[in-house]
Structures are given as C-alpha cells and as structure tokens.
Write an enzyme that holds these catalytic residues in place. Structure first.
Site, PDB file in Angstrom:
ATOM      1  CG  ASP A  84      -1.825  -1.241   1.233  1.00  0.00           C
ATOM      2  OD1 ASP A  84      -2.189  -1.727   0.147  1.00  0.00           O
ATOM      3  OD2 ASP A  84      -2.119  -1.735   2.342  1.00  0.00           O
ATOM      4  CD  GLU A  85       4.688  -0.503  -0.355  1.00  0.00           C
ATOM      5  OE1 GLU A  85       3.831  -0.776  -1.227  1.00  0.00           O
ATOM      6  OE2 GLU A  85       5.330  -1.367   0.264  1.00  0.00           O
TER       7      GLU A  85
ATOM      8  N   GLY B 193       5.506  12.047  -3.811  1.00  0.00           N
ATOM      9  CA  GLY B 193       4.055  12.209  -3.927  1.00  0.00           C
ATOM     10  C   GLY B 193       3.565  13.201  -2.883  1.00  0.00           C
TER      11      GLY B 193
ATOM     12  CE  LYS C 101       1.133  10.305  -7.147  1.00  0.00           C
ATOM     13  NZ  LYS C 101       0.930  11.533  -6.426  1.00  0.00           N
TER      14      LYS C 101
ATOM     15  CE  LYS D 155       2.357  -2.591  -4.368  1.00  0.00           C
ATOM     16  NZ  LYS D 155       2.150  -2.199  -2.967  1.00  0.00           N
TER      17      LYS D 155
ATOM     18  CE  LYS E 282      -1.344   7.910   1.579  1.00  0.00           C
ATOM     19  NZ  LYS E 282      -2.222   6.949   2.174  1.00  0.00           N
TER      20      LYS E 282
ATOM     21  NE  ARG F 141      -3.719   0.531   3.515  1.00  0.00           N
ATOM     22  CZ  ARG F 141      -3.932   1.352   2.489  1.00  0.00           C
ATOM     23  NH1 ARG F 141      -3.640   2.625   2.580  1.00  0.00           N
ATOM     24  NH2 ARG F 141      -4.437   0.889   1.361  1.00  0.00           N
TER      25      ARG F 141
ATOM     26  NE  ARG G  68      -7.348  -7.023   6.530  1.00  0.00           N
ATOM     27  CZ  ARG G  68      -6.367  -7.917   6.450  1.00  0.00           C
ATOM     28  NH1 ARG G  68      -6.071  -8.658   7.502  1.00  0.00           N
ATOM     29  NH2 ARG G  68      -5.669  -8.061   5.350  1.00  0.00           N
TER      30      ARG G  68
ATOM     31  CD  GLN H 176       0.429  -9.075  -2.966  1.00  0.00           C
ATOM     32  OE1 GLN H 176       0.908  -9.659  -3.919  1.00  0.00           O
ATOM     33  NE2 GLN H 176      -0.808  -8.612  -2.989  1.00  0.00           N
TER      34      GLN H 176
HETATM   35  P1  GDP Z   1      -0.710   0.288  -3.549  1.00  0.00           P
HETATM   36  O1  GDP Z   1      -1.329  -0.968  -3.059  1.00  0.00           O
HETATM   37  O2  GDP Z   1       0.774   0.321  -3.325  1.00  0.00           O
HETATM   38  O3  GDP Z   1      -1.065   0.642  -4.959  1.00  0.00           O
HETATM   39  O4  GDP Z   1      -1.307   1.450  -2.626  1.00  0.00           O
HETATM   40  P2  GDP Z   1      -2.859   1.637  -2.185  1.00  0.00           P
HETATM   41  O5  GDP Z   1      -3.612   2.162  -3.340  1.00  0.00           O
HETATM   42  O6  GDP Z   1      -3.341   0.425  -1.502  1.00  0.00           O
HETATM   43  O7  GDP Z   1      -2.710   2.732  -1.037  1.00  0.00           O
HETATM   44  C1  GDP Z   1      -2.098   3.955  -1.275  1.00  0.00           C
HETATM   45  C2  GDP Z   1      -3.100   5.071  -0.938  1.00  0.00           C
HETATM   46  O8  GDP Z   1      -2.403   6.300  -0.879  1.00  0.00           O
HETATM   47  C3  GDP Z   1      -4.170   5.264  -1.974  1.00  0.00           C
HETATM   48  O9  GDP Z   1      -5.337   5.709  -1.350  1.00  0.00           O
HETATM   49  C4  GDP Z   1      -3.600   6.364  -2.881  1.00  0.00           C
HETATM   50  O10 GDP Z   1      -4.602   7.113  -3.549  1.00  0.00           O
HETATM   51  C5  GDP Z   1      -2.904   7.207  -1.855  1.00  0.00           C
HETATM   52  N1  GDP Z   1      -1.724   7.934  -2.316  1.00  0.00           N
HETATM   53  C6  GDP Z   1      -0.741   7.529  -3.176  1.00  0.00           C
HETATM   54  N2  GDP Z   1       0.219   8.468  -3.236  1.00  0.00           N
HETATM   55  C7  GDP Z   1      -0.156   9.465  -2.412  1.00  0.00           C
HETATM   56  C8  GDP Z   1       0.443  10.704  -2.002  1.00  0.00           C
HETATM   57  O11 GDP Z   1       1.535  11.073  -2.434  1.00  0.00           O
HETATM   58  N3  GDP Z   1      -0.248  11.470  -1.090  1.00  0.00           N
HETATM   59  C9  GDP Z   1      -1.463  11.080  -0.572  1.00  0.00           C
HETATM   60  N4  GDP Z   1      -2.043  11.867   0.322  1.00  0.00           N
HETATM   61  N5  GDP Z   1      -2.038   9.924  -0.934  1.00  0.00           N
HETATM   62  C10 GDP Z   1      -1.395   9.128  -1.825  1.00  0.00           C
HETATM   63  P1  IMO Z   2      -0.897  -4.257  -2.277  1.00  0.00           P
HETATM   64  O1  IMO Z   2      -0.466  -4.766  -3.632  1.00  0.00           O
HETATM   65  C1  IMO Z   2      -0.905  -4.782   2.028  1.00  0.00           C
HETATM   66  C2  IMO Z   2      -0.942  -8.891   3.525  1.00  0.00           C
HETATM   67  C3  IMO Z   2      -2.190  -9.331   4.249  1.00  0.00           C
HETATM   68  C4  IMO Z   2      -1.592 -10.333   5.238  1.00  0.00           C
HETATM   69  C5  IMO Z   2      -0.496 -10.997   4.406  1.00  0.00           C
HETATM   70  C6  IMO Z   2      -0.914 -12.323   3.768  1.00  0.00           C
HETATM   71  O2  IMO Z   2      -2.169  -3.503  -2.296  1.00  0.00           O
HETATM   72  O3  IMO Z   2       0.222  -3.503  -1.629  1.00  0.00           O
HETATM   73  P2  IMO Z   2      -2.481 -12.973   1.729  1.00  0.00           P
HETATM   74  O4  IMO Z   2      -3.946 -12.768   1.519  1.00  0.00           O
HETATM   75  O5  IMO Z   2      -1.628 -12.368   0.668  1.00  0.00           O
HETATM   76  O6  IMO Z   2      -2.117 -14.406   1.984  1.00  0.00           O
HETATM   77  O7  IMO Z   2      -2.161 -12.207   3.120  1.00  0.00           O
HETATM   78  O8  IMO Z   2      -0.160 -10.069   3.376  1.00  0.00           O
HETATM   79  N1  IMO Z   2      -1.168  -8.343   2.167  1.00  0.00           N
HETATM   80  C7  IMO Z   2      -1.107  -7.038   1.876  1.00  0.00           C
HETATM   81  N2  IMO Z   2      -0.931  -5.963   2.658  1.00  0.00           N
HETATM   82  N3  IMO Z   2      -1.030  -4.619   0.699  1.00  0.00           N
HETATM   83  C8  IMO Z   2      -1.188  -5.691  -0.104  1.00  0.00           C
HETATM   84  O9  IMO Z   2      -1.204  -5.591  -1.449  1.00  0.00           O
HETATM   85  C9  IMO Z   2      -1.262  -6.972   0.483  1.00  0.00           C
HETATM   86  N4  IMO Z   2      -1.437  -8.208  -0.008  1.00  0.00           N
HETATM   87  C10 IMO Z   2      -1.355  -9.047   1.031  1.00  0.00           C
HETATM   88  O10 IMO Z   2      -2.812  -8.261   4.908  1.00  0.00           O
HETATM   89  O11 IMO Z   2      -0.970  -9.645   6.293  1.00  0.00           O
HETATM   90 MG    MG Z   3      -2.833  -1.634  -1.783  1.00  0.00          MG
END
Ligand code: GDP
Ligand code: IMO
Ligand code: MG
Length: 429
Positions: free
Chosen positions: A13-14, A415, A18, A16, A333, A307, A305, A226
């Site tokens: 959830d970093e 970002g 975006k 990726k 962020k 974080r 859920r 991930q």
């Molecule tokens: P991913 O799984 O790595 O693609 O990340 P997620 O989409 O799960 O979570 C990242 C969250 O941060 C999302 O809600 C994005 O819209 C948001 N986001 C990404 N880059 C930035 C940023 O630079 N600033 C802010 N405030 N939000 C961001």
């Molecule tokens: P993105 O690509 C954050 C975590 C789950 C759990 C562990 C194992 O959006 O960054 P799984 O269902 O894969 O067997 O769960 O890994 N997990 C993630 N956490 N972002 C993800 O994907 C994740 N994919 C799996 O929460 O701790």
């Molecule tokens: Mg994510």
C-alpha cells in the site's frame, strides 16, 4: 527505458498504483503493464482527474489508453474475480485496455478461499491476517504440484482429473481436521468451465510476448503487488504473503531475464503502514499513529481493514534497496506529514542492548527490535499544491534529502497527494 519495475519497498500500500499510472501517463509510450505475482489480494488506487479507481487482479494499466495489460505466469488468477473486476470497470463506462493472461498462471478456485479462511480461523491468535482470497492455498497447490493452470480450463478431461487430484488431499483436511463438509469436484469443474469461453481469447504465452516486445524496443512496465517485507523469502516470515514480490520474483513471474531490466523503482511511503499481523518496529499506538491513520486515510483498499501506522524506517528502506537492487525510490504521501514540529525517523534498531544498523538475521531478533530515532525538523504548510522541489518548504526538502541519504537510493519523485499530477519530480532522468 524499455523495462521498468515498480515494487513495494515496505509492507504494501505504498502507492504502487499511483506510481504505475504516473509512469504510464508520462513516459513517452508504455506498451505493456504487467502483473507478475500475487492475485486479487492487491488493492491499487489510481486517481485520475479526481476520479478514484481501485484495481485488484488487473494491472493498473487497464485504464491507460494504448497500453496492453498482461497477467504473467507468476500470478494466481481467480477467473471469477477477474471478470467481476473487468465488468465493474465496464459498468463505470471505462473501456478496459486489452488484456493477455498467461496460459501457465495458476487458478484460484472457490475452495482456495474456503481453505484460506478456515486455516486462519484454526490459527486463532497466531493468524496471519490474510486477505482471505485463497492466495496461500493456491500457491501451496502450485509448489505441491497439485495446481490448476489457466491452460487446463480448455481441456475438460484434464481439468476434471486435476481438480479431483487437488481436492483429494484438501477434502481429507477439510473433513478430518477442520470438521467441514467436503467440496464436490464436479461443482468446481463446472464453475471453472463456465469462464473458459470468455477467457480463451485472452490467453497466450506471455513470456514470449514480453520478450519479443523488449526485442522490438517496446516499453514494458512491471507493476509489483504486495511488497518486500511481505515476500515469502525476504519478508517477516511467516507474516507474509505466499509469493515473491521482490525484483527477482518479477523476473520469474514474467518469464523475463534479469539482464533485460533497466530500472527498478521502489515505492515507499514517507512513513510506514502495515495490514494484518506481524512485527512492525516503528508502529505507533498513540495520537501520532492515530493522526497518520486519519490524515493518510489508511484503510485497506481490498479488505477495508484499518492499516497500522508508524514512522519511516530507514533500515527497511536500506534492506529493500539491497534485496531488490533498487535504482530509485518514489517517496509517497509526504503531504500527510505536514503539521508536526519534528518528525522521528528510525535509523537503526536496538535489540537486547545491541545497535543494529541493518535488518537483523533472525525473526526472533526482529520481533524484539526497538527503533532508534533521529528527529528531523517538521513543516506546517500544506504541500499538496507543490509541483517542484523549490516550492516545497525547506524542512520538507531537507526531510527528502535526509531520507535519500539514509535509504541508500536516490529519490526520483515525491508524492504530495493521491492525484497523478500531485507529484514532485526530483530527478528528471
Ligand atoms: P498500492 O497498493 O501500493 O497501490 O497502494 P494503495 O492504493 O493500496 O494505497 C495507497 C493510498 O495512498 C491510496 O489511497 C492512494 O490514492 C494514496 N496515495 C498515493 N500516493 C499518495 C500521495 O503522495 N499522497 C497522498 N495523500 N495519498 C497518496
Ligand atoms: P498491495 O499490492 C498490504 C498482507 C495481508 C496479510 C499478508 C498475507 O495492495 O500492496 P495474503 O492474503 O496475501 O495471503 O495475506 O499479506 N497483504 C497485503 N498488505 N497490501 C497488499 O497488497 C497486500 N497483499 C497481502 O494483509 O498480512
Ligand atoms: Mg494496496
């Protein structure tokens, strides 16, 4: 830049999604956007012109005009989730980019998610906190040589034999250990066959496709899912996912050799989050943690859920740099950190009285790691409108520079908001 990887450098959830969307929209032409590991456990957010999209199994390039999306052999594919996601985009008026699925990708059937959930319940307090999508059981079947692959959906006889073989062992476990009802193979075969006709035109040898594309000088973007600390080899095992999201895993999951890769971008938040169980040295349980959660909107895209939140961990950043061979970081962020007088950054761990500058060798040590913080000057201004380094407050610029030095990789871009345009590019090359 023909072959670029975008990988998670922390616990997921970093940003990726975006980063992928940004590269796809700003690089001259991105021809392919490729997923190579994981499945619909991912949740990648893209915000285009204020409109928010989330992708799970589909590559984020599904929204990029002119790109072809590829689901590589390393991905575990739930056909049900695939078509649900595609249909939801179509229902929103989006015309999805063309999609190609590897014939060798493994299939997630409904019994995989049943087993995922039952296993988690059985683990009780020791549960991993999985997404419940069947990822672990599908990869377990793959290495156990009991998996169903996409190509099997097009041969009913083989499919029936394989499903029977897979369920033989699984049903013993379900009925005798978990006290559940057995799953009928015929029902699973019927379910999987119902997707075969729609899937067939999308299926190809994606390794051949991608290598030919690279031979022709096309641009291929590998969109990681991930993250490094969730990697089954390099992450916080057993609190990990069941695949290899690191750079080496991308090569395996695409059928593309490491010598073809030009750039490996690690996406990293300016602080840290984690979903599910497992160690997290900089985790906060106070009002700072609550503020990061609230301002950062730190709620999971796939499972909803909350974080867990904590400060930036430069030990994790250095580790991600090392195991992935990162060439760049994309720091996301930074805007969330506006409004603190000073910002702690973890530079090393103290473990049983000893300072560790690098990731400790054992998980037991990592469980005992206490962060050693350096305190950087904060800034009060809202930076979400900044578009150049010079527009950032001096303390924010200094924060980026300090992180760059501590992390061992240059920060290519920062970002300052979820939108594609809310980005400050630090290095233009
Ligand atoms: P991913 O799984 O790595 O693609 O990340 P997620 O989409 O799960 O979570 C990242 C969250 O941060 C999302 O809600 C994005 O819209 C948001 N986001 C990404 N880059 C930035 C940023 O630079 N600033 C802010 N405030 N939000 C961001
Ligand atoms: P993105 O690509 C954050 C975590 C789950 C759990 C562990 C194992 O959006 O960054 P799984 O269902 O894969 O067997 O769960 O890994 N997990 C993630 N956490 N972002 C993800 O994907 C994740 N994919 C799996 O929460 O701790
Ligand atoms: Mg994510």
């Amino acid at each position: 830049m023909p072959a670029i990887m975008v990988l998670g450098a922390q616990w997921g959830d970093e940003g990726k999604g975006k980063a992928t969307d940004l590269l796809a929209s700003t690089t001259d032409s991105i021809d392919y956007v490729v997923r190579t590991s994981g499945g619909h456990n991912a949740g990648h957010t893209i915000v285009v012109n204020g409109e928010k999209f989330a992708t799970h199994l589909l590559p984020s390039g599904i929204l990029t005009p002119g790109a072809t999306c590829v689901i590589g052999n390393g991905v575990v594919v739930s056909p049900e989730a695939l078509f649900r996601e595609l249909d939801a985009l179509i229902a929103r008026g989006v015309e999805p980019a063309p999609l190609v699925v590897s014939a060798n990708a493994h299939v997630i059937a409904s019994y995989h998610s049943t087993i995922d959930k039952v296993t988690e319940r059985f683990l009780g307090n020791n549960k991993i906190g999985t997404t419940g999508r069947g990822i672990g059981p599908a990869y377990a079947d793959k290495v156990n040589r009991l998996g169903i692959r996409i190509a099997d959906l097009f041969d009913e006889k083989i499919l029936a034999a394989k499903v029977e073989g897979a369920l033989d062992a699984r049903n013993q476990l379900l009925t005798k250990v978990y006290n559940r009802r057995a799953i009928e193979p015929e029902q699973v075969v019927e379910e999987l066959l119902s997707y075969a006709d729609r899937l067939r035109p999308m299926v190809a040898d994606t390794s051949l496709l991608l290598n030919r594309a690279l031979d022709e000088g096309k641009t291929v973007l590998f969109e990681g899912a991930q993250a490094t600390m969730l990697d089954v080899d390099h992450g916080t095992y057993p609190f990990v996912t069941s695949s290899n999201p690191v750079a080496g895993g991308v090569c395996v999951g695409a059928g593309v050799g490491p010598t073809r890769i030009d750039r490996v971008i690690g996406v990293i938040k300016a602080y840290t989050t984690r979903v599910g169980s497992g160690p997290f040295p900089t985790e906060l349980f106070d009002e700072d943690g609550e503020k990061l959660w609230r301002v950062g909107g730190e709620v999971g895209v796939s499972t909803g859920r909350d974080r867990r939140c904590g400060w930036y961990d430069a030990v994790v950043a250095r580790y991600a740099t090392r195991v992935n061979g990162l060439t760049d970081l994309f720091l996301t962020k930074l805007d969330v950190l506006s409004g603190w007088d000073r910002i702690p950054v973890c530079v090393a761990y103290e473990i049983d009285g000893v300072r560790h500058d690098e990731m400790p060798m054992t998980q037991t040590e990592f469980h005992h790691a206490k962060p050693i913080y350096e305190y950087l000057e904060g800034w009060g201004e809202d930076i979400s409108g900044c578009r150049t380094v010079a527009e950032l407050p001096a303390a924010a610029q200094a924060y980026v520079t300090a992180l760059e030095e501590m992390s061992g990789t240059r920060i290519w871009a920062v970002g300052v908001g979820p939108g594609r345009e809310q980005t400050v590019v630090v290095h233009n090359d």
